[in-house]
Design an enzyme around this catalytic site. Structure first.
Site, PDB file in Angstrom:
ATOM      1  N   LYS A 166      77.221  62.248  38.525  1.00 21.39           N
ATOM      2  CA  LYS A 166      76.223  63.166  38.025  1.00 21.39           C
ATOM      3  C   LYS A 166      75.150  62.788  37.167  1.00 21.39           C
ATOM      4  CE  LYS A 166      77.561  65.053  33.480  1.00 21.39           C
ATOM      5  NZ  LYS A 166      76.400  64.738  32.670  1.00 21.39           N
ATOM      6  N   ASN A 167      75.369  61.737  36.432  1.00 21.76           N
ATOM      7  CA  ASN A 167      74.283  61.101  35.713  1.00 21.76           C
ATOM      8  C   ASN A 167      73.539  60.451  36.631  1.00 21.76           C
ATOM      9  OD1 ASN A 167      75.541  62.437  33.543  1.00 21.76           O
ATOM     10  ND2 ASN A 167      76.061  60.062  32.461  1.00 21.76           N
ATOM     11  N   ARG A 199      70.830  68.244  28.362  1.00 20.00           N
ATOM     12  CA  ARG A 199      69.839  67.518  27.868  1.00 20.00           C
ATOM     13  C   ARG A 199      69.183  66.839  29.121  1.00 20.00           C
ATOM     14  NH1 ARG A 199      68.728  64.922  23.269  1.00 20.00           N
ATOM     15  NH2 ARG A 199      68.186  62.698  24.016  1.00 20.00           N
ATOM     16  N   CYS A 225      73.024  68.449  19.631  1.00 17.19           N
ATOM     17  CA  CYS A 225      74.387  68.287  20.294  1.00 17.19           C
ATOM     18  C   CYS A 225      75.452  67.960  19.548  1.00 17.19           C
ATOM     19  CB  CYS A 225      74.033  67.248  21.398  1.00 17.19           C
ATOM     20  SG  CYS A 225      75.262  66.616  22.253  1.00 17.19           S
ATOM     21  N   PRO A 264      67.761  62.169  19.282  1.00 10.99           N
ATOM     22  CA  PRO A 264      66.305  62.211  19.285  1.00 10.99           C
ATOM     23  C   PRO A 264      65.604  62.053  20.801  1.00 10.99           C
ATOM     24  CG  PRO A 264      67.154  59.978  18.495  1.00 10.99           C
ATOM     25  CD  PRO A 264      68.292  60.966  18.788  1.00 10.99           C
ATOM     26  N   ASP A 293      62.358  60.568  20.780  1.00 15.80           N
ATOM     27  CA  ASP A 293      61.121  59.627  20.171  1.00 15.80           C
ATOM     28  C   ASP A 293      60.830  58.757  21.333  1.00 15.80           C
ATOM     29  OD1 ASP A 293      63.671  58.643  19.214  1.00 15.80           O
ATOM     30  OD2 ASP A 293      62.770  56.902  18.440  1.00 15.80           O
ATOM     31  N   LEU A 294      61.944  57.895  21.779  1.00 15.83           N
ATOM     32  CA  LEU A 294      61.457  56.751  22.860  1.00 15.83           C
ATOM     33  C   LEU A 294      60.842  57.285  24.057  1.00 15.83           C
ATOM     34  CD1 LEU A 294      64.514  54.623  22.493  1.00 15.83           C
ATOM     35  CD2 LEU A 294      62.361  54.127  21.464  1.00 15.83           C
ATOM     36  N   ILE A 334      76.990  53.756  20.168  1.00 16.86           N
ATOM     37  CA  ILE A 334      75.897  54.520  20.746  1.00 16.86           C
ATOM     38  C   ILE A 334      75.656  56.011  20.100  1.00 16.86           C
ATOM     39  CG2 ILE A 334      74.967  55.422  22.920  1.00 16.86           C
ATOM     40  CD1 ILE A 334      75.479  52.565  22.897  1.00 16.86           C
TER      41      ILE A 334
HETATM   42  C1  UD1 Z   1      72.875  59.053  28.926  1.00 20.39           C
HETATM   43  C2  UD1 Z   1      73.885  59.760  29.751  1.00 20.39           C
HETATM   44  C3  UD1 Z   1      75.020  60.197  28.723  1.00 20.39           C
HETATM   45  C4  UD1 Z   1      75.505  58.995  28.157  1.00 20.39           C
HETATM   46  C5  UD1 Z   1      74.482  58.191  27.326  1.00 20.39           C
HETATM   47  C6  UD1 Z   1      74.779  56.943  26.884  1.00 20.39           C
HETATM   48  C7  UD1 Z   1      72.911  61.109  31.545  1.00 20.39           C
HETATM   49  C8  UD1 Z   1      72.449  62.520  31.843  1.00 20.39           C
HETATM   50  N1  UD1 Z   1      73.475  61.058  30.080  1.00 20.39           N
HETATM   51  O1  UD1 Z   1      72.316  59.984  27.765  1.00 20.39           O
HETATM   52  O2  UD1 Z   1      76.026  60.712  29.538  1.00 20.39           O
HETATM   53  O3  UD1 Z   1      76.523  58.933  26.867  1.00 20.39           O
HETATM   54  O4  UD1 Z   1      73.178  58.078  28.406  1.00 20.39           O
HETATM   55  O5  UD1 Z   1      75.123  55.923  27.869  1.00 20.39           O
HETATM   56  O6  UD1 Z   1      72.693  60.237  32.098  1.00 20.39           O
HETATM   57  N2  UD1 Z   1      68.058  57.362  21.533  1.00 20.39           N
HETATM   58  C9  UD1 Z   1      67.007  57.477  20.602  1.00 20.39           C
HETATM   59  N3  UD1 Z   1      65.798  57.806  20.833  1.00 20.39           N
HETATM   60  C10 UD1 Z   1      65.838  58.405  21.932  1.00 20.39           C
HETATM   61  C11 UD1 Z   1      66.540  58.329  22.907  1.00 20.39           C
HETATM   62  C12 UD1 Z   1      67.774  57.863  22.609  1.00 20.39           C
HETATM   63  O7  UD1 Z   1      67.276  56.888  19.417  1.00 20.39           O
HETATM   64  O8  UD1 Z   1      64.500  58.899  22.166  1.00 20.39           O
HETATM   65  C13 UD1 Z   1      69.579  56.918  21.096  1.00 20.39           C
HETATM   66  C14 UD1 Z   1      70.422  57.956  21.176  1.00 20.39           C
HETATM   67  O9  UD1 Z   1      70.559  58.677  20.327  1.00 20.39           O
HETATM   68  C15 UD1 Z   1      71.717  56.989  21.344  1.00 20.39           C
HETATM   69  C16 UD1 Z   1      70.890  55.996  22.142  1.00 20.39           C
HETATM   70  O10 UD1 Z   1      69.686  56.042  22.010  1.00 20.39           O
HETATM   71  O11 UD1 Z   1      72.187  56.698  20.159  1.00 20.39           O
HETATM   72  C17 UD1 Z   1      71.145  56.097  23.847  1.00 20.39           C
HETATM   73  O12 UD1 Z   1      71.099  57.173  24.107  1.00 20.39           O
HETATM   74  P1  UD1 Z   1      70.580  57.362  25.607  1.00 20.39           P
HETATM   75  O13 UD1 Z   1      70.792  56.435  26.598  1.00 20.39           O
HETATM   76  O14 UD1 Z   1      69.030  58.157  25.646  1.00 20.39           O
HETATM   77  O15 UD1 Z   1      71.458  58.637  26.066  1.00 20.39           O
HETATM   78  P2  UD1 Z   1      70.966  59.614  27.185  1.00 20.39           P
HETATM   79  O16 UD1 Z   1      69.918  59.068  28.043  1.00 20.39           O
HETATM   80  O17 UD1 Z   1      70.332  60.823  26.460  1.00 20.39           O
END
Ligand code: UD1
Length: 420
Positions: free
Chosen positions: A21-22, A91, A115, A121, A123-124, A329
């Site tokens: 899925k991901n 998301r 969620c 967030p 922000d990245l 995470i």
């Molecule tokens: C993806 C997966 C999800 C999985 C997650 C971590 C998909 C559709 N979803 O979610 O199933 O649980 O990876 O492996 O592929 N963060 C920030 N700023 C940002 C973005 C993220 O601080 O702009 C933080 C998040 O809060 C978290 C960490 O970075 O603590 C990792 O998140 P991220 O890898 O971005 O998760 P997703 O890509 O949303």
């Protein structure tokens, strides 16, 4: 709404995992980058995929989905709006931002919001796209982005919790059509990011460092249609590995990629399973009856995945001793703890830590599924518990597991779906 009714079961036989899925979700978004036809095989038929396709259609793409194969074409409508009505349920739809910006120079994508597993967030994503030259502002719950031209840059994409999967995807999808070279440092290395990069390469993108934390992208003028096969779902495979351990049942998992599961297989070995990888890469799990306690820390790939934390916690509830899970995470991703405790597990949570005191048995109870992976953990717990377990609100599990109860029933599980 549906629920699962589950009784203690011994499992046996083999199960085939579906496409990831991901991996499929961002690849569907990436088809925005071309007007030519894309054919994608091994796509799982899931609620999240249907949502992603609904957004894609609202953005002016034609979609045909038959027997796991998606054929995506273009229509004259070239919208740039991903509405809240659809985005709020999932998301991953935020990763339309990068491709819309790159191809249509403009995007208006609803912010996904909070969620159940904690703050999430973006922000990245915004930092990376701004670095490429996009003007981005947030108004009325929408992220508005536009750019006359995207220009390659050297971008550091690490955040407070390390790398981000979907932020890497978004910036990568924008960079493939930017002018000049983009370097993404601290890129996420998850196999799903690698799959997206390989899909983009098949479309004609110039990307180096695929699978590593440093991606080098030389922008090209345009991309073509292509044919691609989605990688197997490592989280589904890991869920069956956890099911094998929890129920102390010998299982064979087919169609998975064991190289994507190194940390998970290593953890299963430590808990007490003999593992054989067949010449066809089938994974045979043979658990001992006496599960050992272990400490698990969730980390970005190749570390132990957060998406398997809940399922392995369900196993450790039955280990002979005390285990510690550290969630690095999503420090709040413990909604399954009180539900497992309702089944007579003994888990104490403190911040990002959960201390699990293993017990001889769990007891069936009525429990509430709170999110996708937590629901899977409750199903596993139900398969090991004495008496009847009812898992309510299983629509969460339908978001991410294809035909889960059919697959479990084929393995001998006593599980059925009923109206809640
Ligand atoms: C993806 C997966 C999800 C999985 C997650 C971590 C998909 C559709 N979803 O979610 O199933 O649980 O990876 O492996 O592929 N963060 C920030 N700023 C940002 C973005 C993220 O601080 O702009 C933080 C998040 O809060 C978290 C960490 O970075 O603590 C990792 O998140 P991220 O890898 O971005 O998760 P997703 O890509 O949303």
């Amino acid at each position: 709404m549906d629920k699962f009714v589950i009784y203690q079961s011994k499992l046996f036989g083999s199960v085939r995992v579906s496409g990831s899925k991901n991996a499929a979700l961002p690849i569907i978004a990436a088809t925005i980058l071309t007007d030519e036809e894309c054919v994608i095989h091994n796509v799982p038929d899931l609620r999240d995929i249907q949502t992603m396709l609904a957004i894609l259609q609202s953005l002016g793409k034609s979609v045909e989905f038959k027997n796991g194969t998606l054929t995506i074409g273009s229509k004259p409508n070239k919208s740039f709006l991903a509405p809240y009505r659809l985005v709020k349920t999932m998301r991953a739809s935020f990763c339309f931002l990068g491709p819309l910006l790159a191809k249509r120079k403009k995007a208006k994508v609803a912010l996904p919001g909070g969620c159940i597993i904690g703050p999430r967030p973006v922000d990245l994503h915004i930092k990376g796209l701004r670095a490429l030259g996009a003007e981005i502002f947030i108004q009325n719950g929408y992220c508005h982005a536009q750019a006359k031209e995207l220009v390659g840059q050297h971008i550091y994409l690490g955040g407070a919790f390390g790398s981000s999967v979907l932020a890497t995807d978004n910036v990568l999808m924008a960079a493939v059509l930017a002018s000049g070279e983009t370097i993404i440092e601290y890129a996420a290395c998850e196999p799903e990011v690698e799959a997206l990069a390989l899909f983009l390469k098949k479309m004609g993108a110039d990307i180096n460092g695929i699978g590593s934390p440093v991606l080098r992208i030389k922008g090209v003028k345009s991309l073509f249609g292509c044919e691609f096969t989605i990688i197997p779902d490592r989280i589904e495979a890991g869920t069956f590995i956890a099911a094998s351990l929890a129920t102390r049942s010998k299982l064979t998992i087919e169609g998975a990629n064991p190289f994507h599961l190194t940390s998970v297989l290593e953890t299963a070995r430590r808990i007490g399973a003999k593992i054989n990888i067949g010449p066809d890469f089938s994974i045979e799990i043979n658990p001992t009856s006496n599960l050992k306690p272990v400490n698990i820390t969730t980390l970005a790939y190749p570390g132990f995945p957060t998406d398997l934390q809940a399922q392995f916690m369900a196993c450790l509830c039955l280990a002979s001793g005390i285990s510690l899970i550290t969630e690095k995470i999503y420090p709040d991703r413990f909604m399954h703890v009180p539900e497992l405790n309702r089944m007579d597990a003994s888990i104490q949570r403190s911040g990002p830590y959960a201390i699990i005191e293993g017990k001889d048995k769990l007891c069936g109870a009525e429990v509430m599924a709170s999110d996708l992976r937590a629901s899977a953990a409750l199903v596993l717990a139900g398969l090991t518990a004495e008496g009847k377990t009812q898992v309510l609100r299983v629509y969460h599990i339908d978001r991410g597991y294809e035909q889960i109860e059919h697959k479990f029933r084929k393995l001998g599980a006593k599980i059925k779906r009923e109206k809640q």
